[in-house]
Design an enzyme around this catalytic site. Sequence first.
Site, PDB file in Angstrom:
ATOM      1  N   ILE A 103      21.081  84.523  40.221  1.00 34.43           N
ATOM      2  CA  ILE A 103      21.374  83.882  41.498  1.00 34.43           C
ATOM      3  C   ILE A 103      20.616  82.571  41.669  1.00 34.43           C
ATOM      4  O   ILE A 103      20.604  81.997  42.751  1.00 34.43           O
ATOM      5  CB  ILE A 103      21.023  84.838  42.667  1.00 34.43           C
ATOM      6  CG1 ILE A 103      19.537  85.233  42.620  1.00 34.43           C
ATOM      7  CG2 ILE A 103      21.913  86.076  42.634  1.00 34.43           C
ATOM      8  CD1 ILE A 103      19.091  86.105  43.795  1.00 34.43           C
ATOM      9  N   HIS A 121      26.689  87.956  41.303  1.00 37.01           N
ATOM     10  CA  HIS A 121      25.797  88.357  42.389  1.00 37.01           C
ATOM     11  C   HIS A 121      25.501  87.216  43.343  1.00 37.01           C
ATOM     12  O   HIS A 121      24.561  87.295  44.141  1.00 37.01           O
ATOM     13  CB  HIS A 121      24.493  88.935  41.822  1.00 37.01           C
ATOM     14  CG  HIS A 121      24.705  90.203  41.052  1.00 37.01           C
ATOM     15  ND1 HIS A 121      23.792  90.675  40.129  1.00 37.01           N
ATOM     16  CD2 HIS A 121      25.727  91.101  41.055  1.00 37.01           C
ATOM     17  CE1 HIS A 121      24.256  91.804  39.602  1.00 37.01           C
ATOM     18  NE2 HIS A 121      25.422  92.075  40.149  1.00 37.01           N
TER      19      HIS A 121
END
Length: 248
Positions: A103, A121
């Site tokens: 991320i 994600h």
Amino acid sequence: MDDELRHLGRLIDAAERIVLFTGAGISTESGIPDFRSPGGIWTKQTPIDFADFLRSDEARRETWRRRFAMQPVLRHAAPNRGHRAVAELIRGGRTAAVITQNIDGLHQDSGIPDDKVIELHGNTTYAHCLDCGTRYEIEALRVDFENDRIVPHCACGGWVKTATISFGQSMPIEAMRRAENETLQADLFIAIGSSLVVYPAAGFPELAKRNRSALVIVNLQQTGLDDVADLVLNRPIGDTLGAVVGVD
């Protein structure tokens, strides 16, 4: 190069369509802590469930406190040799995409176009409104949070959250669809720096192998898919990929 690196090089040279799959291990060499290993983030604090974020002001405030506490680490992190090797494979033309559990945005910072990075994600380098989707920059939110301790919220009335996928939050439909499509087209799937225990993301290397793709795992620790992989390299990611691809 030794035999393992030469083997990886031959697999890359022979492949027609390569898909790369990256986890937190590729970013630890940039100073970003991972989640599951000893000393990782989840050994120090329990993840906050998405339902709790929606339900509780206390949970929202703690979520943002943790995010802002990580800001100095994220701000100073830069792509490492592993990221640069992945970017070089993308530039070579036969690597269709990088599917990532990360991320941190470091793949994009390494020069990979946004449309070649499939973020399963989400991304913590910016935030958005959960209702209307308006984008917010982290630094502006941090200043307001530290000045008045008010949890970020949108002009529309919705809660603002980092553009990440939290525990209990639905996976991004389009990213999952793209990841599946790319996986099914791959004849070489390289999993890099992932423990391969977080599902549904970890299902992609399994899918690739079932679809007769060659599977390579590059990770310091053993994974649950080592027994079915065509090649397993328990070695530092930057040195391994950098040597094979020819990136310093």
